[in-house]
Design an enzyme around this catalytic site. Structure first.
Site, PDB file in Angstrom:
ATOM      1  N   LYS A  72       0.873  -1.174   0.000  1.00 57.11           N
ATOM      2  CA  LYS A  72       0.000   0.000   0.000  1.00 57.11           C
ATOM      3  C   LYS A  72       0.911   1.225   0.000  1.00 57.11           C
ATOM      4  CE  LYS A  72      -1.837   3.149   1.981  1.00 57.11           C
ATOM      5  NZ  LYS A  72      -1.723   4.552   1.533  1.00 57.11           N
ATOM      6  N   GLU A 126       9.438   1.496  10.902  1.00 62.73           N
ATOM      7  CA  GLU A 126      10.474   2.479  10.560  1.00 62.73           C
ATOM      8  C   GLU A 126       9.797   3.826  10.648  1.00 62.73           C
ATOM      9  OE1 GLU A 126      13.583   1.895   9.880  1.00 62.73           O
ATOM     10  OE2 GLU A 126      13.749  -0.129   9.066  1.00 62.73           O
ATOM     11  N   CYS A 166      13.421  10.816   6.660  1.00 63.47           N
ATOM     12  CA  CYS A 166      13.325  10.392   8.067  1.00 63.47           C
ATOM     13  C   CYS A 166      14.656  10.577   8.781  1.00 63.47           C
ATOM     14  CB  CYS A 166      12.851   8.951   8.156  1.00 63.47           C
ATOM     15  SG  CYS A 166      13.865   7.834   7.199  1.00 63.47           S
ATOM     16  N   GLU A 176       9.229  16.373  14.385  1.00 68.66           N
ATOM     17  CA  GLU A 176       9.699  16.375  13.002  1.00 68.66           C
ATOM     18  C   GLU A 176       9.021  17.500  12.231  1.00 68.66           C
ATOM     19  OE1 GLU A 176       8.714  12.400  11.665  1.00 68.66           O
ATOM     20  OE2 GLU A 176      10.760  12.309  10.915  1.00 68.66           O
TER      21      GLU A 176
END
Ligand code: NAP
Ligand code: MG
Length: 477
Positions: free
Chosen positions: A171, A246, A280, A379
């Site tokens: 997906k 992750e 990331c 973030e």
């Protein structure tokens, strides 16, 4: 119009609904994907199970490796096409999209060679017994992929899973699926059996959630935000399905006064502007030893002022952000910085040719950002670098570890003993000393601790996560 790819065929979603695809460079619609639902996931899982039982589980490991290698070569042949798709779909500058296509080919090359090298052990036990372990695939693995590096993350996640003998239902993020739909077609062209690689597009809360819930999914590899990682884990826990996470990072670059600044400066800049900061492992916090704080900020300020942002096709230092909501997210962080009187050292420029309707953001260097400010804790996922100074090594360690994340740390020092001490004291999954992520690192295990997730992908290590261990004890007298 783009379709799901299930059992080596392009198929529309059962709902008949679609989602418009926007080009981040100009904000205009250029294509449509399927808005799939649980019925489409069910179809993909059934096709995958069929492919596993009838063909994939019967192939020898070397034969599986040859198929993966054929796909790697095919991806290389089609690298320019895949790169062009990614530039349009994700707004990536040409250089970055080319690098992503090359990395995808490299992942399949690496995992092609690994297929027939994954083996169990024999274990000394009681007299008259032989004990051995088998590394068996989970079966049907589910892969939920984010929009920032679709090709790279697909390569590391699906490449490893297939090498270990699993079949996959993927997906992708709804903002970035076009390159992966093309890769699935290429896989069929090189001889992948039907059902081994299936791609179902749509919204995360609909089709992603359905994938995580489906009882036929035997393992989930999720790359994305910590919030969604929690949701997936909760859903998967209901049937005790293993999950590899992750998640994000708030990774520090730590620069000591004895560092080679000629090497450090370009790496520090690249680590926050690559992919417009939507990485990331972005080095988003800059910790500088007091003695060189002002001179290093001055050098970095000059470097930031030279950075240029524009449409993917101009191939500048940065392209646009993925979508308007991501641009708004970065603006919100920057307006919070103003409210808190955080000073800006320098900013790059969005070029005049960039369409107003694109999602552009100039790279920004901020200074003296308090460690507990949300700019240093959350973030941003955009090109914003937050600098602060430290007194000594202990202080550097304290600041480096003072977030919920633990993905990567970069350390710049010529002192060999300090290199080891710092590596040991960083609470994270990988430490780069006097470099930061050079070479792509396909061979290097990657993952986080704390809210950056758990489990490892990339490298040979990933294959252990994509298998389960069976112990066989035989009494032979
Ligand atoms: P996200 O919102 O968590 O989305 C990631 C994926 O999960 C997308 O495919 C998304 O689909 C899907 N999803 C969303 N809600 C879901 C739900 N309820 N159930 C199942 N799936 C769901 O993250 P993102 O905004 O795409 O990506 C940025 C984040 O990913 C950042 O935090 C970044 O640090 C992290 N990231 C981490 C790594 C790593 O290796 N550690 C790599 C890349 C990115 P839709 O987008 O289609 O809704
Ligand atoms: Mg897109």
């Amino acid at each position: 119009m783009q379709y799901n790819y299930i059992a080596n065929a392009s198929v529309p979603s059962s709902s008949g609904k679609t989602i418009a695809m926007l080009d981040p460079s100009d904000g205009q619609t250029f294509d449509e994907i399927q808005r799939s639902n649980a019925a489409d996931i069910d179809m993909a899982v059934q096709a995958a199970r069929q492919g596993l039982v009838t063909v994939w589980s019967k192939l020898g490991a070397a034969e599986r490796g040859r198929l993966l290698m054929r796909l790697s070569l095919k991806i290389t042949e089609h690298a320019a096409e895949l790169s062009a798709i990614e530039q349009r779909d994700c707004g990536k500058p040409t250089k970055q999209a080319n690098a992503d296509a090359a990395a995808l080919a490299r992942y399949f090359e690496f995992y092609a060679g690994a297929c027939d090298k994954l083996h169990g052990e024999t274990i000394p036990y009681l007299d008259g017994y032989s004990v051995l372990t088998w590394r068996e695939p989970h079966g049907v693995t589910g892969h939920i992929i984010p929009w920032n590096y679709p090709m790279q993350i697909f390569g590391r996640s699906v490449g490893g899973a297939l090498a270990a003998g699993n079949v996959c239902v993927v997906k992708p993020a709804e903002d970035a699926c076009l390159s992966l739909l093309r890769v699935a077609q290429l896989a069929a062209e090189v001889g992948f059996p039907a059902g081994v690689l299936n791609i179902v597009t749509g919204y995360g809360h609909e089709v992603g959630d359905a994938l995580a819930r489906h009882p036929g999914i035997d393992h989930i590899s999720f790359t994305g935000s910590p919030v969604v990682g929690t949701l997936i884990t909760q859903v998967a826990a209901q049937r005790h399905c293993p999950v590899t996470l992750e998640l994000g990072g708030k990774s520090p670059q730590i620069v000591f006064a004895d560092a080679d600044l000629d090497a450090a400066v370009p790496a520090i800049v690249n680590a926050i502007v690559q992919n417009a900061g939507q990485t990331c492992s972005a080095g988003s916090r800059l910790l500088i030893e007091q003695a060189i704080y002002e001179p290093l900020l001055a050098r970095l300020g000059t470097a930031f002022e030279q950075l240029r942002v524009g449409p993917a096709s101009m191939d500048l230092d940065l392209g646009p952000l993925i979508r308007q909501s991501q641009q708004q997210r970065v603006w919100d962080f920057l307006s919070d910085a103003q409210v808190a009187n955080i000073s800006m050292v320098a900013q790059g420029k969005v070029v005049d040719e960039a369409p107003e309707s694109g999602f552009y953001q100039a790279p920004t260097l901020l200074r003296d950002v308090p460690i507990d400010h949300r700019l240093n804790q959350d973030e941003v996922f955009g090109p914003v670098l937050c600098a602060m100074s430290f007194k000594d090594e202990d202080h550097a360690v304290e600041l480096a570890n003072a977030t919920q994340f633990g993905l990567v740390a970069g350390v710049w020092t010529r002192d060999g003993a300090r290199q080891f001490r710092m590596a040991k004291n960083m609470r994270c999954g990988q430490v780069f000393i006097n470099n930061y992520g050079a070479g792509g690192g396909v061979e290097l295990p990657f993952g986080g601790v704390k809210s950056s997730g758990h489990g490892r992908e990339k490298g040979f290590e990933a294959l252990y996560g994509f298998t389960t261990l069976k112990t066989v004890a035989i009494k032979h007298g």
